[in-house]
Design a protein around this motif. Sequence first.
Motif, PDB file in Angstrom:
ATOM      1  N   ILE A  15       0.777  -0.950  -0.017  1.00  0.00           N
ATOM      2  CA  ILE A  15       0.080  -0.242  -0.052  1.00  0.00           C
ATOM      3  C   ILE A  15       0.877   1.253   0.004  1.00  0.00           C
ATOM      4  CG2 ILE A  15      -2.043  -1.322   1.150  1.00  0.00           C
ATOM      5  CD1 ILE A  15      -0.954   0.347   3.621  1.00  0.00           C
ATOM      6  N   GLY A  16       2.231   1.281  -0.385  1.00  0.00           N
ATOM      7  CA  GLY A  16       2.940   2.189  -0.388  1.00  0.00           C
ATOM      8  C   GLY A  16       2.435   3.695  -0.928  1.00  0.00           C
ATOM      9  N   ALA A  17       1.733   3.322  -2.266  1.00  0.00           N
ATOM     10  CA  ALA A  17       1.345   4.569  -3.046  1.00  0.00           C
ATOM     11  C   ALA A  17      -0.007   5.231  -2.421  1.00  0.00           C
ATOM     12  CB  ALA A  17       0.784   4.204  -4.527  1.00  0.00           C
ATOM     13  N   LEU A  18      -0.615   4.236  -1.762  1.00  0.00           N
ATOM     14  CA  LEU A  18      -1.917   4.653  -0.931  1.00  0.00           C
ATOM     15  C   LEU A  18      -1.662   5.367   0.255  1.00  0.00           C
ATOM     16  CD1 LEU A  18      -4.910   4.303  -0.153  1.00  0.00           C
ATOM     17  CD2 LEU A  18      -4.116   2.276   1.448  1.00  0.00           C
ATOM     18  N   ARG A  42       3.916  -3.640  17.474  1.00  0.00           N
ATOM     19  CA  ARG A  42       3.171  -2.772  16.530  1.00  0.00           C
ATOM     20  C   ARG A  42       1.948  -3.588  16.153  1.00  0.00           C
ATOM     21  NH1 ARG A  42       6.960  -0.201  17.827  1.00  0.00           N
ATOM     22  NH2 ARG A  42       8.082   1.380  16.372  1.00  0.00           N
ATOM     23  N   VAL A  43       0.902  -3.036  16.265  1.00  0.00           N
ATOM     24  CA  VAL A  43      -0.599  -3.293  15.414  1.00  0.00           C
ATOM     25  C   VAL A  43      -0.324  -3.143  14.167  1.00  0.00           C
ATOM     26  CG1 VAL A  43      -2.776  -2.773  15.217  1.00  0.00           C
ATOM     27  CG2 VAL A  43      -1.947  -2.958  17.277  1.00  0.00           C
ATOM     28  N   PHE A  44       0.193  -1.873  13.702  1.00  0.00           N
ATOM     29  CA  PHE A  44       0.659  -1.802  12.371  1.00  0.00           C
ATOM     30  C   PHE A  44       1.708  -0.782  12.507  1.00  0.00           C
ATOM     31  CE2 PHE A  44      -2.301   1.950  12.724  1.00  0.00           C
ATOM     32  CZ  PHE A  44      -1.607   3.084  12.072  1.00  0.00           C
ATOM     33  N   ASP A  45       2.633  -0.650  11.341  1.00  0.00           N
ATOM     34  CA  ASP A  45       3.871   0.401  11.249  1.00  0.00           C
ATOM     35  C   ASP A  45       3.841   0.641   9.776  1.00  0.00           C
ATOM     36  OD1 ASP A  45       6.212   1.710  11.244  1.00  0.00           O
ATOM     37  OD2 ASP A  45       6.973   0.642  12.991  1.00  0.00           O
ATOM     38  N   PHE A  46       3.716   1.389   9.197  1.00  0.00           N
ATOM     39  CA  PHE A  46       3.828   1.850   7.856  1.00  0.00           C
ATOM     40  C   PHE A  46       4.914   2.772   7.665  1.00  0.00           C
ATOM     41  CE2 PHE A  46      -1.046   1.805   7.253  1.00  0.00           C
ATOM     42  CZ  PHE A  46      -1.168   0.333   7.422  1.00  0.00           C
ATOM     43  N   GLY A  47       5.928   2.486   6.688  1.00  0.00           N
ATOM     44  CA  GLY A  47       6.939   3.516   6.679  1.00  0.00           C
ATOM     45  C   GLY A  47       8.071   2.885   5.482  1.00  0.00           C
ATOM     46  N   ALA A  48       9.315   3.543   5.830  1.00  0.00           N
ATOM     47  CA  ALA A  48      10.417   3.216   4.837  1.00  0.00           C
ATOM     48  C   ALA A  48      11.560   3.148   5.837  1.00  0.00           C
ATOM     49  CB  ALA A  48      10.367   4.012   3.897  1.00  0.00           C
ATOM     50  N   GLY A  49      11.455   2.621   6.963  1.00  0.00           N
ATOM     51  CA  GLY A  49      12.490   2.470   7.746  1.00  0.00           C
ATOM     52  C   GLY A  49      12.548   3.224   9.013  1.00  0.00           C
ATOM     53  N   ASN A 126       6.185   7.553  -0.740  1.00  0.00           N
ATOM     54  CA  ASN A 126       5.801   5.954  -0.984  1.00  0.00           C
ATOM     55  C   ASN A 126       6.464   5.201   0.030  1.00  0.00           C
ATOM     56  OD1 ASN A 126       4.821   4.211  -2.462  1.00  0.00           O
ATOM     57  ND2 ASN A 126       6.234   4.153  -4.059  1.00  0.00           N
ATOM     58  N   THR A 127       5.949   4.639   0.811  1.00  0.00           N
ATOM     59  CA  THR A 127       6.250   3.674   2.029  1.00  0.00           C
ATOM     60  C   THR A 127       6.544   2.399   1.323  1.00  0.00           C
ATOM     61  OG1 THR A 127       3.932   3.308   2.606  1.00  0.00           O
ATOM     62  CG2 THR A 127       5.270   5.226   3.725  1.00  0.00           C
ATOM     63  N   THR A 128       7.562   1.721   1.709  1.00  0.00           N
ATOM     64  CA  THR A 128       7.902   0.280   1.148  1.00  0.00           C
ATOM     65  C   THR A 128       7.845  -0.730   2.129  1.00  0.00           C
ATOM     66  OG1 THR A 128      10.246   0.818   2.130  1.00  0.00           O
ATOM     67  CG2 THR A 128       9.745   1.437  -0.307  1.00  0.00           C
ATOM     68  N   GLY A 133       1.514  -6.013  12.492  1.00  0.00           N
ATOM     69  CA  GLY A 133       2.389  -7.131  13.595  1.00  0.00           C
ATOM     70  C   GLY A 133       3.799  -6.951  13.531  1.00  0.00           C
ATOM     71  N   ARG A 134       4.387  -6.004  12.954  1.00  0.00           N
ATOM     72  CA  ARG A 134       5.943  -5.825  12.756  1.00  0.00           C
ATOM     73  C   ARG A 134       6.400  -4.568  12.785  1.00  0.00           C
ATOM     74  NH1 ARG A 134       9.892  -7.995   8.111  1.00  0.00           N
ATOM     75  NH2 ARG A 134      11.800  -7.314   9.000  1.00  0.00           N
ATOM     76  N   SER A 135       7.360  -4.027  13.301  1.00  0.00           N
ATOM     77  CA  SER A 135       7.833  -2.596  13.692  1.00  0.00           C
ATOM     78  C   SER A 135       9.140  -2.435  12.466  1.00  0.00           C
ATOM     79  CB  SER A 135       8.676  -2.682  14.765  1.00  0.00           C
ATOM     80  OG  SER A 135       9.370  -1.486  15.174  1.00  0.00           O
ATOM     81  N   GLN A 136       9.469  -1.205  12.456  1.00  0.00           N
ATOM     82  CA  GLN A 136      10.393  -0.865  11.493  1.00  0.00           C
ATOM     83  C   GLN A 136      11.748  -1.084  12.020  1.00  0.00           C
ATOM     84  OE1 GLN A 136       9.998   0.703   8.103  1.00  0.00           O
ATOM     85  NE2 GLN A 136       7.746   0.413   8.556  1.00  0.00           N
TER      86      GLN A 136
END
Length: 169
Positions: A15-18, A42-49, A126-128, A133-136
Amino acid sequence: ALIFNGINAYVDLPIGALVAGLTNTTVATHINFGGGTGAWQRVFDFGAGTTVYMFLSPRLDTGGAMRFAIRTATVAEQVVDGPVISLGWHHMAIAIDSTAMTLNLYLDGERVGTAATTLLPKDLGNTTQNWIGRSQWEADAYYTGSVDDFRIYNRVLSEAEVRYLAGDR
């Protein structure tokens, strides 16, 4: 519900573009928090590092309060904390309001924290690495418990809508 073992289970979302297109945003989900011994789950973690992310954690370290944070490489972490949560089923939501520039954190349909922000999800680009369930951070524990009905909205849900999702019908 998806079940996470706290050892190596997580979901990778494409979902990086989202994320890069989100201004007003609500992320909502039901969790069955199993606790475990791991820190910074983490319940969720969206990012790039570790310098570009937004995450929702059921507890700080191994026993603290729940937290949502968002950060970019050039802007420091913006944080909103909630209460310490018990083990078991809960509804969690974060609503990011681009007009008021606020973060609103909800637990079981009730707003439990509000904070100002200068960042929106679109600022992450744009997150990669978009995980449930996982952390950066490699050192952080994987999530222990279940996640169900995970939703991402491109608008700020009202308090009544969050209560409805939490089961107040």
